[in-house]
Design a protein around this motif. Structure first.
Motif, PDB file in Angstrom:
ATOM      1  N   MET A 184       9.838   0.753   4.770  1.00  0.00           N
ATOM      2  CA  MET A 184      10.891  -0.749   5.194  1.00  0.00           C
ATOM      3  C   MET A 184      10.069  -1.369   4.343  1.00  0.00           C
ATOM      4  O   MET A 184      10.237  -2.325   3.851  1.00  0.00           O
ATOM      5  CB  MET A 184      10.144  -1.248   6.372  1.00  0.00           C
ATOM      6  CG  MET A 184      10.731  -0.452   7.530  1.00  0.00           C
ATOM      7  SD  MET A 184      10.024  -0.657   9.362  1.00  0.00           S
ATOM      8  CE  MET A 184      10.232  -2.300   9.402  1.00  0.00           C
ATOM      9  N   HIS A 185       8.106  -1.775   3.752  1.00  0.00           N
ATOM     10  CA  HIS A 185       8.062  -2.489   2.764  1.00  0.00           C
ATOM     11  C   HIS A 185       6.884  -1.357   1.704  1.00  0.00           C
ATOM     12  O   HIS A 185       5.513  -1.760   1.812  1.00  0.00           O
ATOM     13  CB  HIS A 185       6.878  -3.146   3.848  1.00  0.00           C
ATOM     14  CG  HIS A 185       7.887  -3.914   4.959  1.00  0.00           C
ATOM     15  ND1 HIS A 185       8.485  -5.278   4.463  1.00  0.00           N
ATOM     16  CD2 HIS A 185       7.613  -4.073   5.609  1.00  0.00           C
ATOM     17  CE1 HIS A 185       8.755  -5.745   6.077  1.00  0.00           C
ATOM     18  NE2 HIS A 185       8.298  -4.793   6.855  1.00  0.00           N
ATOM     19  N   PRO A 186       7.371  -0.817   0.838  1.00  0.00           N
ATOM     20  CA  PRO A 186       6.758  -0.402   0.097  1.00  0.00           C
ATOM     21  C   PRO A 186       5.505  -0.806  -0.772  1.00  0.00           C
ATOM     22  O   PRO A 186       4.607  -0.305  -1.111  1.00  0.00           O
ATOM     23  CB  PRO A 186       7.532   0.577  -0.788  1.00  0.00           C
ATOM     24  CG  PRO A 186       8.759  -0.396  -0.454  1.00  0.00           C
ATOM     25  CD  PRO A 186       9.091  -1.040   0.275  1.00  0.00           C
ATOM     26  N   LYS A 187       6.203  -2.238  -0.897  1.00  0.00           N
ATOM     27  CA  LYS A 187       4.849  -2.715  -1.991  1.00  0.00           C
ATOM     28  C   LYS A 187       3.237  -3.326  -1.043  1.00  0.00           C
ATOM     29  O   LYS A 187       2.114  -3.135  -1.820  1.00  0.00           O
ATOM     30  CB  LYS A 187       5.239  -3.852  -3.037  1.00  0.00           C
ATOM     31  CG  LYS A 187       6.764  -2.956  -3.301  1.00  0.00           C
ATOM     32  CD  LYS A 187       6.773  -5.017  -4.979  1.00  0.00           C
ATOM     33  CE  LYS A 187       7.937  -4.815  -5.352  1.00  0.00           C
ATOM     34  NZ  LYS A 187       8.325  -5.256  -6.520  1.00  0.00           N
ATOM     35  N   ASP A 188       3.944  -2.955   0.363  1.00  0.00           N
ATOM     36  CA  ASP A 188       2.762  -4.312   0.334  1.00  0.00           C
ATOM     37  C   ASP A 188       1.918  -2.672   1.631  1.00  0.00           C
ATOM     38  O   ASP A 188       0.346  -3.211   2.023  1.00  0.00           O
ATOM     39  CB  ASP A 188       3.408  -4.778   2.006  1.00  0.00           C
ATOM     40  CG  ASP A 188       3.861  -5.729   1.909  1.00  0.00           C
ATOM     41  OD1 ASP A 188       4.042  -6.617   0.384  1.00  0.00           O
ATOM     42  OD2 ASP A 188       5.067  -6.702   1.759  1.00  0.00           O
ATOM     43  N   VAL A 189       2.287  -1.924   2.226  1.00  0.00           N
ATOM     44  CA  VAL A 189       1.797  -0.446   2.904  1.00  0.00           C
ATOM     45  C   VAL A 189       2.145   0.843   2.825  1.00  0.00           C
ATOM     46  O   VAL A 189       3.412   1.499   2.433  1.00  0.00           O
ATOM     47  CB  VAL A 189       2.404  -1.315   5.222  1.00  0.00           C
ATOM     48  CG1 VAL A 189       1.825   0.432   5.215  1.00  0.00           C
ATOM     49  CG2 VAL A 189       1.541  -2.516   5.031  1.00  0.00           C
ATOM     50  N   GLN A 190       1.204   1.587   2.458  1.00  0.00           N
ATOM     51  CA  GLN A 190       1.948   2.888   2.128  1.00  0.00           C
ATOM     52  C   GLN A 190       0.903   3.973   2.239  1.00  0.00           C
ATOM     53  O   GLN A 190      -0.957   3.743   2.408  1.00  0.00           O
ATOM     54  CB  GLN A 190       1.580   3.025   0.757  1.00  0.00           C
ATOM     55  CG  GLN A 190       2.903   3.786  -0.504  1.00  0.00           C
ATOM     56  CD  GLN A 190       4.100   4.293   0.604  1.00  0.00           C
ATOM     57  OE1 GLN A 190       4.165   5.200   1.575  1.00  0.00           O
ATOM     58  NE2 GLN A 190       4.575   3.467   0.202  1.00  0.00           N
TER      59      GLN A 190
END
Length: 239
Positions: A184-190
C-alpha cells in the motif's frame, strides 16, 4: 517512516518494526534497523519519520550504556537528559528549512515485576516524558501510516485468532501486516521485519530477551514469539 507493532501478554512483551527509511531531503530509500536490544529486561524501537534525531538519541544511549542501567526507569531517566537538547537542535534545523519536525519517540517493551504482565512504554524524546503506552492485553500500533496500520493489523489479528484462541503467533502478525502495508505504501513501510521479545519468569526472577532481524512472512520462526492471552486490539498513536 516507521511502522511499529507491540503486544503484551502474561510474563512477556513483544515489539516488531519495519526496516524502511526514506530520506526527507532527497527521498532516498534505505534499510534502517529500528528495533534495538538493550538488556535482558528491555528492547525498544525508534520512531521519528526518518529525521535522524532518533538516530542521534539512540547512538548517545548506547555510548552511555554502562552508566545507565538495564530497566525502563533507568532508560527514561537518561532520555530526559539526552533527548531534549538533540530534539531542540533538530527542530531548529527543520524550521530553518521551512519544515516542522515530526513527533519523535522510543517505544520500549518490558514486563512489570509486580504484576508479571507485559508493558509497552512510550518515551517522548523532545520533552523527556515517559508514559505507559499500552496495557495488557491490547496490541499497540504506531507509526507514520497509523490508520492504515491499525486497520490492517487488526484485520490480520482477527484472522489469526479465528479458530486459534491461544496462542497468537506474533511474528506472523507483524510480517503479514507489514507485507500488506508495504504494497500500500512502498516508500514508507517495507519488509523485512525486525521482531523481539522480553520475558520474565516470576518464580525464578530470570529475564530473557532477544531481537531477530530480517524476518519475512511464513511460519512462526520460534516458540518465543507465541503469545498466550486473550487479545483485544485497538490502541493507536503517531510517532
Amino acid at each position: 517512516m516507521t511502522a511499529i507493532i507491540g503486544q503484551m501478554a502474561h510474563s512477556a512483551a513483544f515489539l516488531g518494526a519495519d526496516t524502511r527509511r526514506r530520506d526527507h531531503g532527497n527521498g532516498t530509500l534505505t534499510v534502517k534497523r529500528k528495533l534495538h536490544w538493550w538488556s535482558d529486561q528491555v528492547i525498544f524501537a525508534q520512531g521519528g519519520a526518518g529525521t535522524g534525531a532518533a538516530d542521534a538519541v539512540v547512538q548517545s544511549l548506547f555510548e552511555n550504556r554502562a552508566s545507565i542501567g538495564p530497566s525502563v526507569g533507568e532508560i527514561a531517566k537518561a532520555l530526559s537528559k539526552i533527548g531534549p537538547p538533540i530534539l531542540s537542535e533538530a527542530r531548529r534545523a527543520w524550521k530553518n528549512n521551512g519544515k516542522v519536525l515530526p513527533p519523535t519517540s522510543l517505544t520500549l517493551a518490558t514486563v512489570c515485576q509486580t504484576s508479571g504482565l507485559g508493558q509497552i512504554w512510550s518515551a517522548d524524546l523532545e520533552n523527556g516524558e515517559t508514559e505507559t503506552f499500552g496495557a495488557f492485553p491490547r496490541p499497540t500500533f504506531s507509526g507514520t501510516k497509523t490508520r492504515a496500520l491499525v486497520e490492517v493489523a487488526s484485520a490480520i489479528n482477527y484472522e489469526l485468532r479465528t479458530g486459534l484462541l491461544d496462542p497468537l503467533p506474533f511474528d506472523r502478525l507483524v510480517t503479514e501486516t507489514l507485507a500488506i502495508l508495504g504494497s500500500m505504501h512502498p516508500k514508507d513501510v517495507q519488509l523485512p521485519a525486525d521482531i523481539g521479545f522480553v520475558t520474565l519468569n516470576r518464580s525464578t526472577g530470570e529475564w530473557r530477551s532477544q531481537v531477530v532481524q530480517n524476518v519475512m512472512p511464513g511460519k512462526s520462526v520460534r516458540p518465543e514469539f507465541v503469545a498466550w492471552f486473550e487479545a483485544r486490539p485497538s490502541v493507536a498513536n503517531d510517532l
